[in-house]
Structure formats: structure tokens, C-alpha cells
Design an enzyme around this catalytic site. Structure first.
Site, PDB file in Angstrom:
ATOM      1  CG  HIS A  99      -1.668  -0.971   1.731  1.00  0.00           C
ATOM      2  ND1 HIS A  99      -1.202  -2.065   2.397  1.00  0.00           N
ATOM      3  CD2 HIS A  99      -3.014  -1.126   1.664  1.00  0.00           C
ATOM      4  CE1 HIS A  99      -2.222  -2.859   2.700  1.00  0.00           C
ATOM      5  NE2 HIS A  99      -3.323  -2.319   2.271  1.00  0.00           N
ATOM      6  CG  ASP A 102       1.941  -0.813   3.429  1.00  0.00           C
ATOM      7  OD1 ASP A 102       1.173  -0.513   4.347  1.00  0.00           O
ATOM      8  OD2 ASP A 102       1.620  -1.494   2.440  1.00  0.00           O
ATOM      9  CD  GLU A 230      -7.963  -8.404   0.480  1.00  0.00           C
ATOM     10  OE1 GLU A 230      -7.043  -7.972  -0.264  1.00  0.00           O
ATOM     11  OE2 GLU A 230      -7.806  -8.650   1.683  1.00  0.00           O
ATOM     12  CG  ASP A 294      -4.542 -11.111   0.379  1.00  0.00           C
ATOM     13  OD1 ASP A 294      -3.808 -11.170  -0.624  1.00  0.00           O
ATOM     14  OD2 ASP A 294      -4.867 -10.039   0.913  1.00  0.00           O
ATOM     15  CG  ASP A 337      -3.111  -9.309   3.984  1.00  0.00           C
ATOM     16  OD1 ASP A 337      -2.369  -8.695   4.764  1.00  0.00           O
ATOM     17  OD2 ASP A 337      -4.238  -8.905   3.649  1.00  0.00           O
TER      18      ASP A 337
HETATM   19  C1  XUL Z   1      -7.271  -6.314   5.526  1.00  0.00           C
HETATM   20  C2  XUL Z   1      -6.629  -6.795   4.296  1.00  0.00           C
HETATM   21  C3  XUL Z   1      -5.857  -5.780   3.532  1.00  0.00           C
HETATM   22  C4  XUL Z   1      -5.899  -5.964   2.057  1.00  0.00           C
HETATM   23  C5  XUL Z   1      -5.177  -4.878   1.285  1.00  0.00           C
HETATM   24  O1  XUL Z   1      -7.988  -7.261   6.216  1.00  0.00           O
HETATM   25  O2  XUL Z   1      -6.710  -7.947   3.986  1.00  0.00           O
HETATM   26  O3  XUL Z   1      -4.564  -5.763   4.019  1.00  0.00           O
HETATM   27  O4  XUL Z   1      -5.335  -7.182   1.680  1.00  0.00           O
HETATM   28  O5  XUL Z   1      -5.593  -3.604   1.632  1.00  0.00           O
HETATM   29 CO    CO Z   2      -5.877  -9.068   2.442  1.00  0.00          CO
END
Ligand code: XUL
Ligand code: CO
Length: 434
Positions: A99, A102, A230, A294, A337
Site C-alpha cells: 500500500h 506502508d 477484496e 491472500d 497477507d
Molecule cells: C485487511 C486486508 C488488507 C488488504 C489490502 O484485512 O486484507 O490488508 O489485503 O488492503
Molecule cells: Co488481504
């Protein structure tokens, strides 16, 4: 070279007999599984935010990790990048994700944020060139800063809508500049805390409009990656509009985006929504919108989105079964993630967490491939639905009316005979492979 991971060797495949902590027992990048190298199937990615930006806090206490790059300067942001790319090389992961928030310190305003992101994008470009590590996806953090507390695209204040869209644009630019294979939107604050102050209809329209603008901009700049949403049902919002795959699909249809946007599906989010991971993957595959994953689980006792590294081969096998069955990843991959537990203070914890996660995924992939090659589940499924192969049954789904069904039942006469679903037999079958 920094000395953060001093003494930690590059991780190699040593097979099942290895006694070393710093070895893969299953992940063998060059091993061919169903005609493709394991590395090209799994497409592992490290999440920059949890591994390098998360301080180890929880709702009851703050920072537990001490990292030499913590702080709000560009110099420290570059040190963080140096360490991150060192870890990517130790692990041999082909991808990372980030992101904006980050990778750069928060600026005074939008312009400074953009300049800093650009400076870090250039810095990453050099490191990517040197190491060969690629970008799986980029995204904007539209949830941490207090300006987003009432939402980003769904904010009651149009100024926040504008700020959010402008920020997404800069993050799409950065993602494109780095050759990112996808751009992800996760709507952490796109939902509500209480319906008492919320105009739900208006907020959903704002979210739909923003996504349309994202797709328009993708085409305008010629970004060739996929746009991924997502899904997550709650946390941090009490209710999030992108609840689960089926909900998001309805949303995409409403805004004419079902051919443009796919899903980034997270295991922990699936569980929060009351589903299994494989359910969400199968649902997305059946709708033609499976994009990326993820790969991080929740704590099953607390029920929170605890973002833990995967450690169940069975869960991984069932997930990769759906991925392989749908034809495998194209632009997508396996992004961890996942964050360490807050007591896991040492540099080696960060490495070993990923080593374990990668190995569990590789073991799951091999089991999934073996099941697909054996064909037992698909045979059982085909047999279960075999009745639908007759012309009469096919007509039920096309030309038949309710009156035709009555005629068929009376003239048959049709008297349905219940048959076993054979669940235990199938569970035993799966366990033979994991
Ligand atoms: C939060 C999450 C995020 C997304 C990207 O639960 O999964 O980190 O993957 O913003
Ligand atoms: Co995520």
C-alpha cells in the site's frame, strides 16, 4: 547489505529428510506439477505492510517490535525497502505487494504524499531490477488515516471522496510504473458503524461510481493488470459493503463491471463471512472472477481477523484444488497477507513464518494436483449429477414449464429415490492425499 538478517542463509529446498529450520521440505520452485513449475503455480508474494510496517500492536497495547527502520523519514523508508528486498531474496519469493502508506511516511498533504510515493517507486524500480523480484499488486491504504474514519469512496463528505480517488490514481500510476500484475481495492472503511447515521443507498452508489472511475482510468493509462476487489464482511467497519464474493458480484453487476473486475480472496475474510475459503474460491471460479488469493487464516477460537500464516495442509489443499481446477492463476498469486504474533520479535521469526507458509502451500498444491490427476472427486461429482445428462432433464432447464414438469411426473410416473451424498467417503478420499 543491512545486517538485519545477519547469519540467516538463503532458503533452499532440502526435501523431507532435512533437519534444518532454514529449508523447504515441499517448496521446490523448479519441480513440475501438472505441467508447470511450482513457482509459477504458487506465485508467492510477501505483504510489505505486515512484514515491515506493522509494529506488533493489538487493541490492548502498542508496539512490541523494534525495527531499525521504524520512523517517519524517507531515509528510514529506504532502509525498510533494503531490508524487505533482502528478505525477498532470502526466501526466493518472486513477488511482493504494497500500500502507499506502508512504503512512504505520511506527508503534510496530498502533494507531498504523491512526491514521496514517486520517490519510493523509483527506489523500488532499482531494487526490482537488481533482484528480479516483481510486483504482484499495489493498492491504496484508504483506512488508517483519520480522514478515512467514515469511509473513503463512501464518505459522507465529498472532499474525502475526491481525496480517495486522487490517491487511488497515484497508486495505480505507481503500480503501472512498476509493472504490477494487479491493482487491489479493499474497502476497510467502506461500510458503516451504525445505520442510524448512514444512507446506505447513497454510499453504495458512491462506491460503485469510484470503481467505474478506476476501471476507466485503467483503460485510459493502458494498465494491463487485473483490477481486483477484496471482499470482507466486517473489521474494521461493523458492516462492509463488499461482504463476500457473491455480494460483490451482485454489486459489480449493478454497476456494469462484472466483465472488468475480479476478486482477491482472503482466507480469513472468507471465514469471517461464515464461509470456508474453498467456498469463496469455488464461487468466484464459477462466476469467472477468481483473481488472486491472500493466504492467511484467522484464529478459529477468537473469530477475529488475526492474519496468521497458513499452517494446515488440508486447508491449503482444498484451496489450491479450486485454483487448479479453475485453470490456475493468470495475473494472480499467493500473497501472505499475514503477520507474526506480537511476541515473535526476532528477525528469524519473520523468515521462518514465511518458510512455513510457503511449505504448507506447496504441500497443499501437490496434494491438490494429485487429487485432480486422480480424478476421484470429479468422478463422484459427475456421477452425482449424471441424471441431468438426459435430454428430458436438459429440457427442464431450457424449454420446460411447470405444466410440463407435472406431465412428466404423472406420465413417468416419476417417484424420486433419495441417494447418499457420500460425504464421509469423500472426506476419507481427500485425507488420502494430504
Ligand atoms: C485487511 C486486508 C488488507 C488488504 C489490502 O484485512 O486484507 O490488508 O489485503 O488492503
Ligand atoms: Co488481504
Amino acid at each position: 547489505m543491512t545486517d538485519f538478517f545477519k547469519g540467516i542463509p538463503k532458503i533452499a529446498y532440502e526435501g523431507g529428510d532435512s533437519r534444518s529450520d532454514y529449508a523447504f521440505r515441499h517448496y521446490n520452485p523448479d519441480e513440475v506439477v501438472m505441467g508447470k513449475r511450482m513457482e509459477d503455480h504458487l506465485r508467492f508474494s510477501v505483504a510489505y505492510w505486515h512484514s515491515f510496517a506493522w509494529p506488533g500492536g493489538d487493541p490492548f497495547g502498542g508496539q512490541t517490535f523494534e525495527r531499525p527502520w521504524f520512523g517517519e523519514t524517507m531515509e528510514l523508508a529506504k532502509l525498510k525497502a533494503d531490508v524487505a528486498f533482502e528478505m525477498f531474496e532470502i526466501l526466493g519469493v518472486p513477488f511482493f505487494c504494497f500500500h502507499d502508506a506502508d512504503v512512504r511516511p505520511e506527508g503534510r498533504d496530498f502533494a507531498e504524499n504523491t512526491d514521496r510515493l514517486k520517490e519510493m517507486t523509483d527506489y523500488f524500480a532499482g531494487k526490482m531490477e537488481q533482484t528480479g523480484v516483481k510486483l504482484l499488486w499495489g493498492t491504496a491504504n484508504l483506512f488508517s488515516h483519520r480522514r478515512f474514519m467514515a469511509g473513503a469512496a463512501t464518505n459522507p463528505d465529498p472532499d474525502v471522496f475526491a481525496f480517495s480517488g486522487a490517491t487511488i490514481k497515484t497508486c495505480m500510476d505507481a503500480t503501472k510504473a512498476l509493472g504490477g500484475q494487479n491493482y487491489v481495492l479493499w474497502g476497510g472503511r467502506e461500510g458503516y458503524e451504525t445505520l442510524l447515521n448512514t444512507d446506505l443507498k447513497r454510499e453504495r452508489q458512491q462506491a460503485g461510481r469510484m470503481l467505474q472511475m478506476v476501471v476507466d482510468y485503467k483503460h485510459k493509462i493502458g494498465f494491463e493488470g487485473a483490477i481486483l476487489v477484496e471482499p470482507k464482511p466486517q473489521e474494521p467497519a461493523k458492516h462492509q459493503y463488499d461482504y463476500d464474493v457473491a455480494t460483490v458480484y451482485g454489486f459489480l453487476k449493478e454497476f456494469g463491471l462484472e466483465g472488468e473486475v475480479k476478486m482477491n480472496i482472503e482466507q480469513g475474510h472468507a471465514i469471517l463471512a461464515g464461509h470456508s475459503f474453498e467456498h469463496e474460491l469455488a464461487m468466484a471460479a464459477s462466476l469467472g472472477i477468481l483473481g488472486s488469493i491472500d493466504m492467511n487464516r484467522n484464529d478459529y477460537q477468537s473469530g477475529w481477523d488475526t492474519d496468521q500464516f497458513p499452517n494446515s495442509t488440508l486447508e491449503a489443499a482444498l484451496a489450491y484444488y479450486e485454483v487448479l481446477k479453475s485453470g490456475g492463476f493468470t495475473t494472480g498469486g499467493t500473497n501472505f497477507d499475514a503477520k507474526l504474533r506480537r511476541q515473535s520479535l526476532d528477525p528469524e521469526d519473520l523468515i521462518l513464518a514465511h518458510v512455513g507458509g510457503m511449505d504448507v502451500c506447496a504441500a497443499g498444491l501437490k496434494a491438490a494436483a494429485a487429487m485432480l490427476e486422480d480424478g476421484g472427486l470429479e468422478e463422484a461429482r459427475a456421477e452425482r449429477y449424471a441424471g441431468w445428462e438426459t435430454d428430458a432433464a436438459k429440457a427442464y432447464l431450457t424449454s420446460a414449464t411447470l405444466e410440463d414438469l407435472e406431465t412428466a411426473v404423472r406420465s413417468g410416473p416419476i417417484t424420486p429415490e433419495p441417494r447418499s451424498g457420500r460425504q464421509e467417503r469423500l472426506e476419507n478420499y481427500v485425507n488420502r492425499f494430504v
